[in-house]
Design an enzyme around this catalytic site. Sequence first.
Site, PDB file in Angstrom:
ATOM      1  N   ALA A  32      -1.538  -4.149   3.012  1.00 60.01           N
ATOM      2  CA  ALA A  32      -0.608  -4.042   4.151  1.00 60.01           C
ATOM      3  C   ALA A  32      -1.275  -4.660   5.388  1.00 60.01           C
ATOM      4  CB  ALA A  32      -0.204  -2.589   4.407  1.00 60.01           C
ATOM      5  N   LEU A  33      -1.706  -5.879   5.204  1.00 65.71           N
ATOM      6  CA  LEU A  33      -2.580  -6.523   6.194  1.00 65.71           C
ATOM      7  C   LEU A  33      -1.852  -6.842   7.502  1.00 65.71           C
ATOM      8  CD1 LEU A  33      -4.428  -8.977   3.789  1.00 65.71           C
ATOM      9  CD2 LEU A  33      -5.076  -6.649   4.456  1.00 65.71           C
ATOM     10  N   HIS A  34      -2.537  -6.583   8.590  1.00 63.56           N
ATOM     11  CA  HIS A  34      -2.010  -6.881   9.918  1.00 63.56           C
ATOM     12  C   HIS A  34      -3.091  -7.630  10.707  1.00 63.56           C
ATOM     13  CE1 HIS A  34      -4.524  -3.578  11.100  1.00 63.56           C
ATOM     14  NE2 HIS A  34      -3.830  -2.718  10.363  1.00 63.56           N
ATOM     15  N   GLY A  36      -5.187  -6.741  12.760  1.00 62.66           N
ATOM     16  CA  GLY A  36      -6.504  -6.079  12.794  1.00 62.66           C
ATOM     17  C   GLY A  36      -7.350  -6.511  11.608  1.00 62.66           C
ATOM     18  N   HIS A  37      -6.727  -6.542  10.417  1.00 54.92           N
ATOM     19  CA  HIS A  37      -7.463  -7.014   9.233  1.00 54.92           C
ATOM     20  C   HIS A  37      -7.833  -8.489   9.386  1.00 54.92           C
ATOM     21  CE1 HIS A  37      -4.941  -3.734   7.357  1.00 54.92           C
ATOM     22  NE2 HIS A  37      -6.151  -3.375   6.991  1.00 54.92           N
ATOM     23  N   ASP A 150     -11.796   2.751  13.129  1.00 54.31           N
ATOM     24  CA  ASP A 150     -12.201   3.843  12.230  1.00 54.31           C
ATOM     25  C   ASP A 150     -13.694   4.091  12.479  1.00 54.31           C
ATOM     26  OD1 ASP A 150      -9.645   4.131  10.940  1.00 54.31           O
ATOM     27  OD2 ASP A 150     -10.035   2.204  10.024  1.00 54.31           O
ATOM     28  N   GLN A 153     -15.741   6.268  10.148  1.00 54.75           N
ATOM     29  CA  GLN A 153     -15.874   5.567   8.862  1.00 54.75           C
ATOM     30  C   GLN A 153     -17.000   4.534   8.947  1.00 54.75           C
ATOM     31  OE1 GLN A 153     -12.600   4.025   6.283  1.00 54.75           O
ATOM     32  NE2 GLN A 153     -13.034   2.075   7.226  1.00 54.75           N
ATOM     33  N   SER A 186      -1.883   0.069   9.538  1.00 54.05           N
ATOM     34  CA  SER A 186      -0.819  -0.068   8.537  1.00 54.05           C
ATOM     35  C   SER A 186       0.163   1.087   8.654  1.00 54.05           C
ATOM     36  CB  SER A 186      -1.424  -0.080   7.140  1.00 54.05           C
ATOM     37  OG  SER A 186      -2.397  -1.083   7.079  1.00 54.05           O
ATOM     38  N   ARG A 187      -0.282   2.187   9.248  1.00 54.67           N
ATOM     39  CA  ARG A 187       0.600   3.346   9.375  1.00 54.67           C
ATOM     40  C   ARG A 187       1.663   3.169  10.467  1.00 54.67           C
ATOM     41  NH1 ARG A 187      -1.953   8.117   7.059  1.00 54.67           N
ATOM     42  NH2 ARG A 187      -3.821   7.382   6.048  1.00 54.67           N
TER      43      ARG A 187
HETATM   44  O1  PAF Z   1     -10.609   1.199   6.229  1.00 55.15           O
HETATM   45  C1  PAF Z   1     -10.033   1.076   5.145  1.00 55.15           C
HETATM   46  O2  PAF Z   1      -9.048   0.348   4.990  1.00 55.15           O
HETATM   47  C2  PAF Z   1     -10.527   1.849   3.950  1.00 55.15           C
HETATM   48  O3  PAF Z   1     -10.963   3.125   4.315  1.00 55.15           O
HETATM   49  C3  PAF Z   1     -11.604   1.118   3.130  1.00 55.15           C
HETATM   50  C4  PAF Z   1     -12.861   0.877   3.968  1.00 55.15           C
HETATM   51  C5  PAF Z   1     -11.046  -0.197   2.643  1.00 55.15           C
HETATM   52  C6  PAF Z   1     -12.020   1.942   1.924  1.00 55.15           C
HETATM   53  O4  PAF Z   1     -10.934   2.199   1.078  1.00 55.15           O
END
Ligand code: PAF
Length: 281
Positions: A32-34, A36-37, A150, A153, A186-187
Amino acid sequence: MEICRTITACRAAAAGFRATGARVGLVTTMGALHAGHMALIEAAKAGSDRVVATIFVNPTQFGDPADLDAYPRREADDLAKLKAAGVDAVFIPEASEIYPEGDETIVETTRLAGLYHGAVRPGHFRGVATVVARLFNIVQADAAWFGEKDYQQLAVIRRMVRDLHFPIEINGVPTVREPDGLALSSRNARLAPEDRAAAPVLHRALLAADAAAKQGATAEALDRIIRDTLAAEPRAVLAGLDIVEPEGFARATGPLTGPVAIMLSATFGDILLLDQKEIRP
Ligand code: PAF
């Protein structure tokens, strides 16, 4: 762009790149790339010779099966975006490829995973660390790029890489925002229109805290400003607010003596959104 659906194919593609002496960059995604990705891909392309992207909606990082089911899946669209961005190979495994039958090995940053956002979503960071460790082990890239949105993360991944001695460089990429300040996620596409309109309150709250910090506000005062800003938006329900020192993630208290990171999350309807800002007094 090579499309690899098995570990064998992905390893062969990455090994082929390495064999030419190329520095291999990795961007892990759940699809679900945007934009940010795509900023991660751009950074990876700038920092390496060949880029491998992964698309895998990782079941072990979702607490609620309904959330996992509702997670958007747009493979054709994602592949087109990755190809247009010049990605060299994409790994799109089935869950059974990543988690083989009888699978019993997990990776957990035992302290960080249970703090802050990890306390709101028990098991989430264990799932993230476990899948990222497996993806690192499969691709064996030289460097990987993750979004700073994140924030916890990213800290979990950095700690895991340090503790497990993964030979990979980890890079953070600043959050990409909509013109109204909402952090791309993506949300966002799943927000009701009224919630979408309300959601920029997260960024407004962070900006208000930033301005107050510059005037000498304490960590407690920043906490109050953010809570008050969120409380003024009836569609936002605060889920997590943590003001921490970026290095050890200790909770900040009293006058700010150096940079702090604010990690903020709130639900809008049943959608949990995260935002984050590093601020300096
Ligand atoms: O940030 C994310 O999209 C996910 O948490 C990741 C790092 C791809 C792990 O599933």
